[in-house]
Design a protein around this motif. Structure first.
Motif, PDB file in Angstrom:
ATOM      1  N   ARG A  89       1.166  -1.597  -0.132  1.00  0.00           N
ATOM      2  CA  ARG A  89      -0.109   0.023  -0.082  1.00  0.00           C
ATOM      3  C   ARG A  89       1.090   1.231   0.001  1.00  0.00           C
ATOM      4  NH1 ARG A  89      -3.248  -3.279   3.588  1.00  0.00           N
ATOM      5  NH2 ARG A  89      -4.913  -4.085   1.887  1.00  0.00           N
ATOM      6  N   ILE A  90       1.688   1.461  -0.703  1.00  0.00           N
ATOM      7  CA  ILE A  90       3.530   2.089  -1.166  1.00  0.00           C
ATOM      8  C   ILE A  90       2.282   3.515  -1.838  1.00  0.00           C
ATOM      9  CG2 ILE A  90       5.050   3.489  -1.802  1.00  0.00           C
ATOM     10  CD1 ILE A  90       4.824   1.369   0.819  1.00  0.00           C
ATOM     11  N   ARG A  91       2.171   5.018  -1.375  1.00  0.00           N
ATOM     12  CA  ARG A  91       1.632   5.865  -2.232  1.00  0.00           C
ATOM     13  C   ARG A  91       2.783   7.287  -2.050  1.00  0.00           C
ATOM     14  NH1 ARG A  91      -1.296   3.279  -2.821  1.00  0.00           N
ATOM     15  NH2 ARG A  91      -3.647   3.041  -1.210  1.00  0.00           N
ATOM     16  N   GLN A  92       2.935   7.793  -3.735  1.00  0.00           N
ATOM     17  CA  GLN A  92       4.094   8.358  -4.238  1.00  0.00           C
ATOM     18  C   GLN A  92       4.938   8.801  -3.365  1.00  0.00           C
ATOM     19  OE1 GLN A  92       2.750  10.961  -7.301  1.00  0.00           O
ATOM     20  NE2 GLN A  92       0.697   9.777  -8.206  1.00  0.00           N
ATOM     21  N   ASN A  93       4.362   9.648  -1.989  1.00  0.00           N
ATOM     22  CA  ASN A  93       4.154  10.478  -0.897  1.00  0.00           C
ATOM     23  C   ASN A  93       5.646   9.920   0.132  1.00  0.00           C
ATOM     24  OD1 ASN A  93       2.363   9.763   0.732  1.00  0.00           O
ATOM     25  ND2 ASN A  93       1.428  11.708   0.592  1.00  0.00           N
ATOM     26  N   ASP A  94       5.392   8.567   0.064  1.00  0.00           N
ATOM     27  CA  ASP A  94       6.075   7.142   0.934  1.00  0.00           C
ATOM     28  C   ASP A  94       7.618   7.485  -0.496  1.00  0.00           C
ATOM     29  OD1 ASP A  94       4.617   6.755   2.657  1.00  0.00           O
ATOM     30  OD2 ASP A  94       3.812   5.051   0.684  1.00  0.00           O
ATOM     31  N   ALA A  95       7.434   7.870  -1.374  1.00  0.00           N
ATOM     32  CA  ALA A  95       9.105   7.684  -1.805  1.00  0.00           C
ATOM     33  C   ALA A  95      10.801   8.368  -1.433  1.00  0.00           C
ATOM     34  CB  ALA A  95       9.169   7.641  -3.485  1.00  0.00           C
ATOM     35  N   PRO A  96      10.342   9.380  -0.646  1.00  0.00           N
ATOM     36  CA  PRO A  96      11.179  10.289   0.180  1.00  0.00           C
ATOM     37  C   PRO A  96      11.912   8.670   1.521  1.00  0.00           C
ATOM     38  CG  PRO A  96       9.961  11.878  -0.432  1.00  0.00           C
ATOM     39  CD  PRO A  96       9.508  10.389  -0.858  1.00  0.00           C
ATOM     40  N   ALA A  97      10.045   8.801   2.265  1.00  0.00           N
ATOM     41  CA  ALA A  97      11.189   8.385   3.999  1.00  0.00           C
ATOM     42  C   ALA A  97      11.648   7.141   3.542  1.00  0.00           C
ATOM     43  CB  ALA A  97       9.743   8.370   3.760  1.00  0.00           C
ATOM     44  N   ILE A  98      10.872   6.423   2.441  1.00  0.00           N
ATOM     45  CA  ILE A  98      11.382   4.881   2.454  1.00  0.00           C
ATOM     46  C   ILE A  98      13.056   4.852   2.105  1.00  0.00           C
ATOM     47  CG2 ILE A  98      11.501   2.723   0.658  1.00  0.00           C
ATOM     48  CD1 ILE A  98       8.851   3.210   0.228  1.00  0.00           C
ATOM     49  N   LEU A  99      13.582   5.762   0.594  1.00  0.00           N
ATOM     50  CA  LEU A  99      14.796   6.199   0.262  1.00  0.00           C
ATOM     51  C   LEU A  99      15.134   6.376   1.542  1.00  0.00           C
ATOM     52  CD1 LEU A  99      13.801   7.572  -2.882  1.00  0.00           C
ATOM     53  CD2 LEU A  99      14.922   5.053  -2.290  1.00  0.00           C
ATOM     54  N   ASP A 100      15.046   7.090   2.668  1.00  0.00           N
ATOM     55  CA  ASP A 100      16.334   7.622   3.599  1.00  0.00           C
ATOM     56  C   ASP A 100      15.665   6.886   5.008  1.00  0.00           C
ATOM     57  OD1 ASP A 100      16.073  10.384   3.203  1.00  0.00           O
ATOM     58  OD2 ASP A 100      14.592  11.363   3.946  1.00  0.00           O
ATOM     59  N   GLU A 101      15.160   5.734   5.085  1.00  0.00           N
ATOM     60  CA  GLU A 101      15.062   4.325   5.614  1.00  0.00           C
ATOM     61  C   GLU A 101      16.181   2.996   5.083  1.00  0.00           C
ATOM     62  OE1 GLU A 101      13.414   3.185   8.931  1.00  0.00           O
ATOM     63  OE2 GLU A 101      14.230   5.296   8.028  1.00  0.00           O
TER      64      GLU A 101
END
Length: 484
Positions: A89-101
């Motif tokens: 259930r990934i959304r577009q605005n999740d990308a920056p936080a996921i990449l940071d992790e």
């Protein structure tokens, strides 16, 4: 680029494995029709833009659907030496936080659905790594528990647009083995010993059909893939082709060699534009690598595959109607005999198998019929892919051993009806099948048992209905009438 010997074959496999398990983090977005319909296109572009703006050395790719459509969009993330983790259930605005992790070597636990430490493919196991003790393994998730992925073995894990990733997981090794052994009858004997039944509905023994065509005497023979998936709620073939098109091609090329055919035709619904696109790309790649066309793998075998887009007529799922459609005629069934193996397309001997039947061919050739018959029921070995849809909490593609009770699909995998509702019946087999009331949910899902109830397996559509569906009363009447 053409593969002519085991050395060039291994080189292609190594190139694919370097993409599948690179030395840098890999992010793969599930972009089948189901994922794209839930926003995966935007998710992909968000990751691409963020990776670029942050200057990250991450690999970003597209894969197909892993099966859990209710949890789309799905995103696979892999850090070298660690398990593959499926985020949901990934959304577009999740990308920056996921990449940071990921940049910090961590997985966003709140988005994690499950992990895969190793994965069984046709020729062995792909080992991703170990770790993340708080994330459950994929087969521990209720939706996946009990599933065994043979047909869906590559779906959602490899790029459908890259033949080298298919090589990496053992792709085309079955074809290589068959051509090197040069014993077509032995392959037919293997298919017969596996008891593989046609996955399009009737459940006829595949090996026997193949033997009929092999024994037919003619200068020109055809083999056809029936991808005209028309049952309501059914989208197994669409997903299989979108996610892993080369498995279909490999099965058909093996079949062409074994049965003595030089041309294969895939009759696919025009309403499946992504499947058509990925099949066309896969065919071009197979030609570039010497797996289609003249002198395949240097063994003197000639075989080509072409696509024909059907107009969506439900009746063209029947093989004689499909043949008439290919000839430019109205898609209407014709009397049998003669059977297609005697007089089929353009009057020539022809064999037709469903998409899923072809997907089982390479694993049987590589692993043997005894391996295949370990799964399923005595008369119906192997697995079957179902599209579980309707009034259940968890929908998607489900690949289970044949003989699994219907209640397992509805309650264990599907989670039962949504809150405040009650499941009343399940329709199997599409318009030609029937509705099974909840009192009969102990029924094993195999060809014989469903037929005894007056229903059929069909291509694999499984539509769950609750008390709001008017078909419930029809289901009870259907069963009562069948047994009266």
């Amino acid at each position: 680029m053409k593969i002519s010997d085991i050395s060039s074959f291994n080189a292609a496999r190594e190139a694919g494995m370097a993409k599948l398990l690179p030395s840098r983090p890999r992010i793969a977005i599930g972009m089948g029709t189901c994922g794209s319909g839930n926003g995966a296109e935007g998710v992909y572009h968000s990751f691409a833009d963020t990776i670029d703006s942050m200057g990250l050395s991450f690999q970003l790719t597209r894969v197909g659907c892993f099966g859990f459509c209710a949890a789309e969009p799905l995103v696979n993330v892999w850090l070298p030496g660690k398990p593959l983790v499926i985020l949901h259930r990934i959304r577009q605005n999740d990308a920056p936080a996921i990449l940071d992790e990921l940049q910090a070597g961590r997985i966003p636990a709140e988005l994690a659905l499950c992990k895969i430490e190793e994965w069984d493919h046709v020729t062995g196991t792909v080992k991703y790594g170990s770790g993340y003790p708080d994330i459950p393994h994929w087969h521990q998730i209720p939706f996946f528990k009990g599933q065994k992925k043979i047909v869906l073995r590559n779906c959602g894990l490899i790029s459908p647009d890259d033949i080298e990733e298919y090589f990496a997981v053992g792709g085309y090794l079955g074809l290589y083995k068959v051509l090197i052994d040069s014993n077509p009858q032995s392959v037919i004997d293997q298919i017969k010993a596996s008891k593989l039944r046609g996955r399009g509905g009737a459940g006829y023994q595949t090996g026997i059909k193949w033997e009929f065509l092999r024994k037919s005497k003619a200068e020109q023979k055809y083999i056809i893939c029936n991808a005209d998936e028309g049952d309501p709620g059914a989208y197994m073939n669409r997903n299989e082709i979108e996610s892993d098109p080369h498995s279909l091609l490999e099965g058909m090329i093996i079949g062409g060699y074994v049965m003595g055919a030089t041309e294969g035709i895939i009759y696919v619904r025009a309403e499946y534009p992504l499947a058509v696109h990925r099949l066309n790309l896969a065919i071009e790649q197979a030609k570039e690598y010497g797996l289609l066309g003249e002198n395949i793998l240097g063994r003197g075998f000639r075989f080509d595959i072409r696509l024909v887009e059907g107009a969506g007529a439900f009746v063209c799922g029947e093989e004689t109607a499909l043949i008439r459609s290919l000839e430019g005629k109205a898609g209407r069934p014709t009397p049998r005999p003669p059977y297609p193996a005697e007089k089929g397309l353009w009057g020539k001997p022809t064999n037709i198998n469903n998409v899923e039947t072809w997907y089982n061919v390479a694993p049987i050739v590589v692993k043997g019929p005894a391996w295949f018959t370990e799964t399923g029921s005595p008369k119906s070995p192997g697995t079957k892919v179902f599209s579980l849809v309707g009034k259940v909490q968890r929908t998607g593609l489900v690949e289970m051993p044949l003989g699994t009770p219907l209640k397992t699909f509805v309650y264990d995998i599907g989670g039962g009806a949504p809150a405040m509702k009650t499941v009343k019946s399940v329709q199997t087999g599409g318009p030609s099948g029937g509705c099974i009331p909840k009192e009969m949910f102990d029924t094993p899902v195999d060809y014989e048992t469903l037929a005894q109830l007056g229903s059929i397996m069909g291509s694999g559509g499984m539509v769950v209905m609750d008390e709001d569906n008017c078909m419930v009363d029809v289901a009870r009447y259907f069963i009562e009438f069948t047994h009266s």
